[in-house]
Design an enzyme around this catalytic site. Structure first.
Site, mmCIF file in Angstrom:
data_model
loop_
_atom_site.group_PDB
_atom_site.id
_atom_site.type_symbol
_atom_site.label_atom_id
_atom_site.label_comp_id
_atom_site.label_asym_id
_atom_site.label_seq_id
_atom_site.Cartn_x
_atom_site.Cartn_y
_atom_site.Cartn_z
ATOM 1 N N THR A 20 14.998 38.341 34.536
ATOM 2 C CA THR A 20 15.155 39.560 35.331
ATOM 3 C C THR A 20 14.068 39.723 36.381
ATOM 4 O O THR A 20 12.920 39.326 36.168
ATOM 5 C CB THR A 20 15.135 40.800 34.415
ATOM 6 N N GLU A 67 12.743 42.405 36.981
ATOM 7 C CA GLU A 67 11.782 43.376 36.456
ATOM 8 C C GLU A 67 10.488 42.697 36.002
ATOM 9 O O GLU A 67 9.471 43.365 35.824
ATOM 10 C CB GLU A 67 12.392 44.166 35.298
ATOM 11 N N TYR A 88 10.983 46.643 28.430
ATOM 12 C CA TYR A 88 12.071 45.695 28.715
ATOM 13 C C TYR A 88 11.537 44.473 29.446
ATOM 14 O O TYR A 88 11.814 43.327 29.064
ATOM 15 C CB TYR A 88 13.143 46.388 29.558
#
Length: 372
Positions: A132, A134, A156
């Site tokens: 990801t 992120e 996460y």
């Protein structure tokens, strides 16, 4: 016939990937969690009854938190390719459930890699890990590429960073064909309703038809690189077809703000809006209506407000991917623009909203579930 195993098959990416692989002639196996309610709406159209002659699509109960289950499934299926798309994938939820997020997203990846190794499939099974953007969090450079340092800003992202590096470790330690696709934001009509793009398109459709009054959002200045899930699952497959495993950024190389996505979505529903105010006082007001869909909206209505509840404890202000490596090495380029994706999402949500409005007009009690 190649066999693929997909975790997270009932999600957005899993459903598109299953379609893609079935069209390629694969036998597709998917892992789904047991639920008290049906959770297969995204794959119902490709479901095949196991009693049919020569079915190519199979579902298995399982969970990334269950080691013995994963070992058994990998042993029984003997997959040529594994796509690990399953995760607790909501950033905001990860702050509320950090331990569960780590168990599924970090340890779940390790369990699946171990299932491959324990079954002696290191040199047979190719492994794709859905990573990801992120990971970049507090970005260290713009745009972000494969060599950009990570700076995760949520439970996460931290869990996904472990999953990224354990995938690299198994590649280097055991000679596994294992690779990470660093996925920037990707959306579609199948996106979960609590993710910001789908939350926006669904609310705009409901507002246009009088089913909802106002959309509440957090940081509208956030910049994101949004692509279509169909393009991204095609890239995931391409990554496993190479001679050597490598990690790739999967992105469009373009970005817009949350605010601009709201404006774009409203326009697709025939609503022109103007933003005013700043910070938590920012609002969007209808300035014009130009489509028959917006039957219940009125000029002057305030349809977007900011709610501080949706601010993240640690904000990620900007994400912009550099997909040049994917283009140069794999020949991959995204085919669907953010404008086309937005139009598709709004059209789908308008269709659903029209059905609800019709039921309501005929005396049925229709409640629209909104995000709290």
């Amino acid at each position: 016939m190649k066999k693929a195993l997909i975790t997270g098959i009932t999600g957005q990416d899993g459903s598109y990937l299953a379609e893609f692989l079935l069209e390629k002639g694969y036998q597709v196996h998917g892992i789904k969690r047991r639920s008290s309610s049906f959770n297969t709406s995204r794959i119902d159209h490709i479901y095949q009854d196991p009693h049919e002659v020569n079915p190519h699509f199979f579902l298995h109960y399982g969970d990334l938190t269950d080691t013995s289950n994963l070992i058994r499934l990998v042993k029984e299926i003997q997959p040529d390719e594994i796509y690990n798309l399953g995760a607790q994938s909501h950033v905001a939820v990860s702050f509320e459930s950090p331990e569960y997020t780590a168990d599924v997203d970090a340890m779940g990846t390790l369990r699946l890699l171990e299932a491959v190794r324990i079954n002696g499939l290191e040199h047979k099974t190719r492994f794709y890990q859905a990573s990801t953007s992120e990971l970049y969090g507090l970005v260290q450079e713009i745009p972000q590429r494969e060599t950009t340092p990570f700076y995760p800003r949520s439970p996460y992202a931290v869990a996904k960073m472990y999953a990224y590096w354990i995938t690299v470790n198994y590649r280097e330690s055991y000679g596994m064909y294992a690779c990470n696709g660093i996925l920037f934001n990707h959306e579609s009509p199948r996106r979960g309703e609590t993710f910001v793009t789908r939350k926006i398109t669904r609310a705009i459709a409901n507002i246009a038809l009088g089913l909802e009054d106002c959309l509440y959002l957090g940081n509208m200045d956030s910049l994101r690189d949004w692509g279509h899930a169909k393009d991204y699952v095609r890239m995931q497959w391409m990554m496993l077809q190479q001679d050597q495993p490598e990690d790739f950024v999967i992105a469009t190389g373009k970005q817009i703000t949350v605010r601009e996505f709201v404006r774009m979505s409203a326009k697709e529903a025939g609503i022109e809006i103007e933003f005013s105010g700043k910070g938590i006082d920012e609002i969007a007001t209808i300035s014009a209506i130009s489509d028959e869909y917006a039957t219940s909206a009125k000029v002057g209505d305030i349809i977007v407000r900011v709610d501080p509840r949706y601010f993240r404890p640690a904000e990620v202000e900007t994400l912009l991917g550099d997909p040049s490596k994917a283009k140069e090495k794999l020949g991959w380029v995204p085919e669907i623009t953010v404008e086309e994706m937005c139009a598709e999402m709004v059209a789908g949500d308008l269709q659903q909203a029209k059905q609800h409005a019709l039921l309501k007009a005929n005396g049925f009690d229709v409640s629209i579930t909104l995000e709290s």
